[in-house]
Design a protein around this motif. Structure first.
Motif, mmCIF file in Angstrom:
data_model
loop_
_atom_site.group_PDB
_atom_site.id
_atom_site.type_symbol
_atom_site.label_atom_id
_atom_site.label_comp_id
_atom_site.label_asym_id
_atom_site.label_seq_id
_atom_site.Cartn_x
_atom_site.Cartn_y
_atom_site.Cartn_z
ATOM 1 N N MET A 1 0.816 -1.193 0.000
ATOM 2 C CA MET A 1 0.000 0.000 0.000
ATOM 3 C C MET A 1 0.866 1.265 0.000
ATOM 4 N N ALA A 3 3.717 1.865 -1.245
ATOM 5 C CA ALA A 3 4.327 2.123 -2.544
ATOM 6 C C ALA A 3 3.380 2.851 -3.490
ATOM 7 N N GLN A 4 2.085 2.803 -3.230
ATOM 8 C CA GLN A 4 1.103 3.456 -4.101
ATOM 9 C C GLN A 4 0.865 4.913 -3.721
ATOM 10 N N LEU A 5 1.331 5.333 -2.567
ATOM 11 C CA LEU A 5 1.111 6.709 -2.116
ATOM 12 C C LEU A 5 1.989 7.694 -2.867
ATOM 13 N N GLU A 6 1.439 8.864 -3.149
ATOM 14 C CA GLU A 6 2.220 9.965 -3.695
ATOM 15 C C GLU A 6 2.478 11.017 -2.633
ATOM 16 N N ARG A 27 9.542 0.940 5.294
ATOM 17 C CA ARG A 27 9.509 0.924 3.823
ATOM 18 C C ARG A 27 10.047 2.246 3.279
ATOM 19 N N HIS A 31 9.783 7.428 -2.975
ATOM 20 C CA HIS A 31 8.895 7.571 -4.132
ATOM 21 C C HIS A 31 7.849 8.670 -3.938
#
Length: 84
Positions: A1, A3-6, A27, A31
């Motif tokens: 989850m 990794a999907q955040l901006e 994590r 990014h």
């Protein structure tokens, strides 16, 4: 989850050096486009550590305001800026 955040906004909370270190040790957050940490309780040294770790990857680290701690009989109290 993660990794999907901006953008991750943890502002107006009670994040201390220990919590900020956990963010860096967990994590990778490199990014992200933005990490909002306004009005928390971590030190200037931790702020610098966060910036050094994330800003070279283009992450905007927002840390403009610090929380105010209250002390009473040797105990430290921290309060969120906004609550229910």
């Amino acid at each position: 989850m993660v990794a999907q955040l901006e953008s991750l906004d943890l502002s107006m909370g009670v994040l201390t050096d220990e919590g900020a270190a956990a963010l860096l040790d967990g994590r990778p957050l490199t990014h992200l486009k933005r990490l909002g940490l306004d009005h928390n309780y971590f030190s200037a040294a931790m702020e610098e550590r966060l910036r050094t770790a994330l800003e070279p990857f283009g992450v905007v680290v927002e840390t403009s305001e610090k929380g105010d701690e209250d002390e009473d009989e040797g105990e430290v109290f921290r309060y969120t800026a906004v609550s229910e």
